[in-house]
Design an enzyme around this catalytic site. Structure first.
Site, PDB file in Angstrom:
ATOM      1  CB  THR A  36      -0.786  -0.074   1.259  1.00 15.76           C
ATOM      2  OG1 THR A  36      -1.704  -1.454   1.378  1.00 15.76           O
ATOM      3  CG2 THR A  36      -2.074   1.064   0.920  1.00 15.76           C
ATOM      4  CG  ASP A  89       3.917   2.421   7.152  1.00 13.60           C
ATOM      5  OD1 ASP A  89       3.785   1.757   6.116  1.00 13.60           O
ATOM      6  OD2 ASP A  89       4.762   2.264   8.024  1.00 13.60           O
ATOM      7  CG  ASP A  92       0.711  -6.051   8.715  1.00  7.74           C
ATOM      8  OD1 ASP A  92       0.610  -6.350   7.599  1.00  7.74           O
ATOM      9  OD2 ASP A  92       1.530  -5.698   9.452  1.00  7.74           O
ATOM     10  CE  LYS A 102       3.553   0.421  10.076  1.00  2.78           C
ATOM     11  NZ  LYS A 102       3.504  -0.135   8.779  1.00  2.78           N
ATOM     12  N   GLY A 104       4.415  -6.815   9.096  1.00  3.34           N
ATOM     13  CA  GLY A 104       4.048  -7.933   8.194  1.00  3.34           C
ATOM     14  C   GLY A 104       5.024  -7.882   7.198  1.00  3.34           C
ATOM     15  CD  GLU A 111       6.628  -0.321   8.649  1.00  2.35           C
ATOM     16  OE1 GLU A 111       6.509  -0.609   7.144  1.00  2.35           O
ATOM     17  OE2 GLU A 111       6.080  -1.028   9.375  1.00  2.35           O
ATOM     18  CE  LYS A 129      -3.684  -5.344   4.870  1.00  2.00           C
ATOM     19  NZ  LYS A 129      -2.796  -4.223   4.386  1.00  2.00           N
TER      20      LYS A 129
HETATM   21  C1  5RP Z   1       5.718  -3.576   6.455  1.00  2.00           C
HETATM   22  C2  5RP Z   1       4.285  -2.965   7.353  1.00  2.00           C
HETATM   23  C3  5RP Z   1       3.254  -2.847   6.184  1.00  2.00           C
HETATM   24  O1  5RP Z   1       2.835  -1.465   6.343  1.00  2.00           O
HETATM   25  C4  5RP Z   1       2.246  -3.758   6.391  1.00  2.00           C
HETATM   26  O2  5RP Z   1       2.687  -4.946   6.521  1.00  2.00           O
HETATM   27  C5  5RP Z   1       1.090  -3.714   5.409  1.00  2.00           C
HETATM   28  O3  5RP Z   1       1.593  -4.073   4.143  1.00  2.00           O
HETATM   29  P1  5RP Z   1       0.795  -4.147   2.709  1.00  2.00           P
HETATM   30  O4  5RP Z   1       0.289  -2.749   2.437  1.00  2.00           O
HETATM   31  O5  5RP Z   1       1.455  -4.749   1.708  1.00  2.00           O
HETATM   32  O6  5RP Z   1      -0.842  -4.817   2.779  1.00  2.00           O
HETATM   33  O7  5RP Z   1       3.959  -2.950   8.379  1.00  2.00           O
HETATM   34  O8  5RP Z   1       6.546  -3.684   7.810  1.00  2.00           O
END
Ligand code: 5RP
Length: 262
Positions: A36, A89, A92, A102, A104, A111, A129
């Protein structure tokens, strides 16, 4: 950007595009990591190239830094920026208080540092989410490689006394080898199913020797922008408490979207 996106990618894209409304000339912006956040970086790059938007970006991972440079965003370090106007940002999971899981993508440490050093944090996400209670998504905990098995045992013993439904943990792998973060650490994923007291869990986890940081973001996020596959976006704001809605129509012949704010 292609128009034949899957519904989930459309949802991520419209959330990211809406978030660019909050980015103003001269801002220092924290750039998140994940799929994202990658849409956001691309949208910002487009504004930099086509509209001459002047911003400086502080990436939260090596992957984001590379993408930001590729799309033309000026990249600076957090130490150069010192403090940021805004961080955008992905997440998850987010709950009704805008607390987050967060990590994932394995970038939770940078972050969290970047988001905490920002006047405002906006999360961009698709509706999948959203969680009533955090914990269905395994909680990532970054641990130093030295003695990680001992750290894992300590974490599991600690979880027994906490308000969580599951207590198993697993070392995140990258193929046959342990996953290594940008800071050279490992990630333990905690399969908790339901986190009854996220604030307490976060504080307790960070007291265990070997734990560098955990993926719970408590009282850090101010705003969540939720994207849907039909182009709808919803804005939830902690301070204003209001939900603002808008709709992006997908153009047949164009490569972007028309914003039809209600
Ligand atoms: C990375 C994160 C991401 O923001 C989280 O995993 C969401 O990822 P995505 O936008 O691919 O669903 O925390 O460490």
């Amino acid at each position: 950007m292609p128009n034949d996106l899957s519904p989930i990618d459309k949802a991520k894209f419209v959330a990211a595009k809406k978030a660019t409304d909050y980015v103003k000339a001269g801002m220092k912006v924290g750039l998140g990591s994940g799929s994202t956040a990658a849409w956001l970086v691309q949208c910002l790059g487009e504004l930099v190239r086509d509209k001459g938007l002047r911003i400086q970006g502080v990436p939260t991972s090596m992957r984001t830094a590379q993408l930001a440079r590729e799309v033309g965003i000026e990249v600076i370090s957090l130490d150069e920026a010192k403090w940021l106007d805004l961080t955008i940002d992905g997440a998850d999971e987010y709950d009704g208080n805008l607390n987050l899981i967060k990590g994932g993508g394995g970038a939770l440490l940078q972050e969290k540092i970047v988001a905490t050093a920002s006047d405002q944090m906006i999360v961009i996400a698709d509706i999948s989410k959203q969680a009533e209670t955090l914990g269905a998504f395994p909680l990532p905990v970054e641990v130093i490689p030295f003695g990680w098995k001992t750290t894992q045992t300590l974490i599991e013993e600690t979880l027994i006394g906490l308000d969580v439904l599951g207590q198993t943990t697993s070392l995140r792998m990258n193929g046959d080898a342990p996953f290594v973060t940008d800071e050279g650490n490992h990630i333990l994923d905690l399969h908790l199913n339901r986190i009854g007291n996220a604030r307490q869990l976060s504080l307790v986890m960070n007291q265990i020797p070997g734990v560098v940081e955990n993926g719970l973001f408590i009282d850090i996020c101010d705003t969540v922008i939720i994207g849907y596959g039909d182009g709808k976006v919803e804005v939830r704001d902690m301070n204003q408490g209001a939900a603002e809605e808008a709709k992006f129509d997908f153009l047949d012949d164009g490569n972007l979207f028309i914003d039809n704010a209600d």
